[in-house]
Design an enzyme around this catalytic site. Structure first.
Site, PDB file in Angstrom:
ATOM      1  N   ARG A 238      -9.702   4.974   4.844  1.00  0.00           N
ATOM      2  CA  ARG A 238      -8.681   4.686   5.851  1.00  0.00           C
ATOM      3  C   ARG A 238      -9.202   3.584   6.756  1.00  0.00           C
ATOM      4  O   ARG A 238     -10.375   3.580   7.137  1.00  0.00           O
ATOM      5  CB  ARG A 238      -8.347   5.934   6.690  1.00  0.00           C
ATOM      6  N   ASP A 262     -10.148  -1.915   0.982  1.00  0.00           N
ATOM      7  CA  ASP A 262      -8.827  -1.661   0.392  1.00  0.00           C
ATOM      8  C   ASP A 262      -7.876  -1.177   1.478  1.00  0.00           C
ATOM      9  O   ASP A 262      -6.687  -0.990   1.227  1.00  0.00           O
ATOM     10  CB  ASP A 262      -8.927  -0.613  -0.722  1.00  0.00           C
ATOM     11  N   GLU A 267      -3.128  -2.132   9.039  1.00  0.00           N
ATOM     12  CA  GLU A 267      -2.445  -2.520   7.793  1.00  0.00           C
ATOM     13  C   GLU A 267      -0.949  -2.254   7.804  1.00  0.00           C
ATOM     14  O   GLU A 267      -0.193  -2.883   7.064  1.00  0.00           O
ATOM     15  CB  GLU A 267      -3.076  -1.815   6.588  1.00  0.00           C
ATOM     16  N   HIS A 299      -4.486  -1.907  -0.151  1.00  0.00           N
ATOM     17  CA  HIS A 299      -4.323  -0.463  -0.341  1.00  0.00           C
ATOM     18  C   HIS A 299      -3.809  -0.146  -1.756  1.00  0.00           C
ATOM     19  O   HIS A 299      -2.801   0.538  -1.939  1.00  0.00           O
ATOM     20  CB  HIS A 299      -3.366   0.115   0.719  1.00  0.00           C
ATOM     21  N   PHE A 302      -5.093   3.443  -5.342  1.00  0.00           N
ATOM     22  CA  PHE A 302      -4.392   4.545  -6.026  1.00  0.00           C
ATOM     23  C   PHE A 302      -3.536   4.047  -7.195  1.00  0.00           C
ATOM     24  O   PHE A 302      -3.000   4.856  -7.949  1.00  0.00           O
ATOM     25  CB  PHE A 302      -3.458   5.266  -5.032  1.00  0.00           C
TER      26      PHE A 302
HETATM   27  P1  NAD Z   1     -11.536  15.080   0.078  1.00  0.00           P
HETATM   28  O1  NAD Z   1     -10.836  15.910   1.111  1.00  0.00           O
HETATM   29  O2  NAD Z   1     -11.667  15.630  -1.311  1.00  0.00           O
HETATM   30  O3  NAD Z   1     -13.003  14.735   0.592  1.00  0.00           O
HETATM   31  C1  NAD Z   1     -13.286  14.256   1.875  1.00  0.00           C
HETATM   32  C2  NAD Z   1     -14.724  14.625   2.190  1.00  0.00           C
HETATM   33  O4  NAD Z   1     -15.066  14.029   3.429  1.00  0.00           O
HETATM   34  C3  NAD Z   1     -14.955  16.147   2.317  1.00  0.00           C
HETATM   35  O5  NAD Z   1     -16.013  16.560   1.493  1.00  0.00           O
HETATM   36  C4  NAD Z   1     -15.287  16.316   3.798  1.00  0.00           C
HETATM   37  O6  NAD Z   1     -16.210  17.369   4.039  1.00  0.00           O
HETATM   38  C5  NAD Z   1     -15.901  14.953   4.101  1.00  0.00           C
HETATM   39  N1  NAD Z   1     -15.977  14.645   5.527  1.00  0.00           N
HETATM   40  C6  NAD Z   1     -15.189  15.056   6.532  1.00  0.00           C
HETATM   41  N2  NAD Z   1     -15.638  14.571   7.702  1.00  0.00           N
HETATM   42  C7  NAD Z   1     -16.740  13.829   7.414  1.00  0.00           C
HETATM   43  C8  NAD Z   1     -17.657  13.086   8.197  1.00  0.00           C
HETATM   44  N3  NAD Z   1     -17.533  12.997   9.522  1.00  0.00           N
HETATM   45  N4  NAD Z   1     -18.655  12.445   7.563  1.00  0.00           N
HETATM   46  C9  NAD Z   1     -18.808  12.535   6.228  1.00  0.00           C
HETATM   47  N5  NAD Z   1     -17.976  13.234   5.432  1.00  0.00           N
HETATM   48  C10 NAD Z   1     -16.950  13.865   6.018  1.00  0.00           C
HETATM   49  O7  NAD Z   1     -10.804  13.675   0.095  1.00  0.00           O
HETATM   50  P2  NAD Z   1     -10.704  12.610  -1.088  1.00  0.00           P
HETATM   51  O8  NAD Z   1      -9.544  12.942  -1.966  1.00  0.00           O
HETATM   52  O9  NAD Z   1     -12.047  12.416  -1.687  1.00  0.00           O
HETATM   53  O10 NAD Z   1     -10.300  11.311  -0.245  1.00  0.00           O
HETATM   54  C11 NAD Z   1     -11.224  10.604   0.548  1.00  0.00           C
HETATM   55  C12 NAD Z   1     -10.511   9.510   1.320  1.00  0.00           C
HETATM   56  O11 NAD Z   1      -9.868   8.603   0.435  1.00  0.00           O
HETATM   57  C13 NAD Z   1      -9.411  10.006   2.272  1.00  0.00           C
HETATM   58  O12 NAD Z   1      -9.565   9.325   3.504  1.00  0.00           O
HETATM   59  C14 NAD Z   1      -8.126   9.531   1.668  1.00  0.00           C
HETATM   60  O13 NAD Z   1      -7.162   9.289   2.642  1.00  0.00           O
HETATM   61  C15 NAD Z   1      -8.605   8.239   0.981  1.00  0.00           C
HETATM   62  N6  NAD Z   1      -7.724   7.798  -0.109  1.00  0.00           N
HETATM   63  C16 NAD Z   1      -7.464   6.465  -0.242  1.00  0.00           C
HETATM   64  C17 NAD Z   1      -6.653   6.019  -1.270  1.00  0.00           C
HETATM   65  C18 NAD Z   1      -6.337   4.551  -1.478  1.00  0.00           C
HETATM   66  O14 NAD Z   1      -5.421   4.223  -2.237  1.00  0.00           O
HETATM   67  N7  NAD Z   1      -7.083   3.630  -0.873  1.00  0.00           N
HETATM   68  C19 NAD Z   1      -6.084   6.946  -2.145  1.00  0.00           C
HETATM   69  C20 NAD Z   1      -6.389   8.307  -1.994  1.00  0.00           C
HETATM   70  C21 NAD Z   1      -7.211   8.726  -0.973  1.00  0.00           C
END
Ligand code: NAD
Length: 335
Positions: A238, A262, A267, A299, A302
């Site tokens: 994000r 990304d 954005e 972005h 995905f």
């Molecule tokens: P997830 O919930 O499976 O994993 C997130 C992890 O972050 C968890 O293990 C959690 O414990 C950890 N976390 C929380 N706070 C933290 C901190 N302060 N420091 C370190 N780790 C911490 O999520 P995911 O599916 O792996 O997604 C991760 C990120 O990717 C999310 O922000 C999501 O919005 C983003 N995302 C981006 C896209 C894109 O197209 N660019 C697509 C999907 C997801």
């Protein structure tokens, strides 16, 4: 069976294609809108039982109030992140909120690695050069990933896959997560360390954690100062995890060796749209785009066939269950 009307917002041709295909055998009526949903235009959901939104629709309390007043019962986020939705307000207003917790973590992890590889080996610059028949190699020196240290911040679904890909390159992987997955780490030779140690040790850092009030600007001037000079930073999570002004400063002083994004903190209204014929109003983004060692995608991590198929299938399944009064799938429920 009566069709369930669903209003879709911020839709692009690929959303319409995959949702139309996914809904072929279902009793839903798809009402696609191209504009992003916010309080000012929420009246457009009139007559819909559910709304389906994406990352930049603004589901604040005011917007949710309008939706609830119109008789909308379900908000279906066709994404994993939910920082754009006021869940407390939704709860108070009696709105159900579901998301797609995982559609293809591989898509996002692979994109993070792609960005890093392209940036390191200067593929973006080589591509332009060769098209102009400039076959020189000056300034295109990269480094081997093998033997380097990668810091993975957040070892959820996406971070774990990214870590495993980097292990495949022969990188040493260190990770930070407040909820470590010790068994997974042991079997993949990943070492959990404190965030400070990760910042100080890593040659490359990739962010895979959610945006929350606690993680806002996790990467700022102070955390960059703790990083190794020349470090590469990748953010596919994000935009607001990273203070863009601090990144620009660190690029100017060369403390950051390269930055691949990304996502970008401002954005909304820029990414996903074609601004090629207008003046870009965002001076921070414009400055970022001037650095040869910055690679930005809009972005799109995905955006794979598998992810779009899964997003449509899971979202339509959640809506179908809701309309039939069936128990929702627990992991998809936010409210
Ligand atoms: P997830 O919930 O499976 O994993 C997130 C992890 O972050 C968890 O293990 C959690 O414990 C950890 N976390 C929380 N706070 C933290 C901190 N302060 N420091 C370190 N780790 C911490 O999520 P995911 O599916 O792996 O997604 C991760 C990120 O990717 C999310 O922000 C999501 O919005 C983003 N995302 C981006 C896209 C894109 O197209 N660019 C697509 C999907 C997801």
């Amino acid at each position: 069976m009566q069709a369930v009307p669903i209003a879709f917002y911020d839709t692009k041709p690929y959303d319409r294609e995959y949702f139309t295909r996914g809904a072929a055998e279902t009793a839903v009526e798809l009402r696609f809108h191209e504009f992003r949903l916010d309080a000012s235009n929420a009246a457009s959901a009139s007559g819909s039982r559910a709304v389906c939104v994406f990352v930049n629709d603004r589901l604040d309390r005011e917007c949710l109030k309008v939706l609830a007043g119109l008789g909308v019962e379900l908000i279906a986020l066709r994404c994993a992140g939910f920082n754009n939705a006021d869940l407390e307000a939704a709860r108070e207003l009696g709105l159900a909120v579901v998301r797609v917790p995982a559609y293809s973590p591989h898509a996002v992890a692979e994109h993070a690695v792609t960005l890093l590889m392209a940036l390191n080996r200067k593929i973006h610059r080589a591509f332009n050069r060769v098209r102009e028949l400039n076959f020189s190699l000056g300034g295109l020196v990269g480094f081997d990933l093998h033997g380097k240290t990668v810091g993975i911040v957040g070892t959820g679904k996406i971070g774990r896959i990214a870590a495993q890909i980097f292990r495949g390159f022969g990188c040493e992987v260190v990770a930070y997560d407040p909820f470590p997955m010790d068994e997974w780490a042991a079997s993949n030779q990943v070492r959990y360390v404190a965030l400070d140690e990760l910042l100080g040790k890593s040659d490359m850092i990739s962010l895979h954690l959610p945006l929350t009030p606690e993680t806002f600007h996790l990467i700022d001037a102070a955390s960059i100062a703790r990083m190794k000079p020349g470090v590469y930073l990748v953010n596919t999570s994000r935009g607001k995890l990273v203070d863009s002004a601090a990144v620009i400063h660190a690029l100017k002083t060369r403390h950051l060796g390269g930055v691949a994004l990304d996502v970008y903190e401002e954005e909304e209204g820029v990414f996903f749209e074609d601004h090629s014929a207008t003046a870009l109003q965002d001076d921070v983004l414009s400055r970022l785009l001037t650095f040869p060692n910055v690679l930005i995608t809009s972005h799109q991590a995905f955006l794979t066939h598998e992810a779009l198929t899964a997003i449509a299938a899971v979202t339509l399944d959640s809506i179908g269950r809701f309309s039939e009064g069936l128990e929702p799938v627990a992991e998809r429920v936010l409210v």
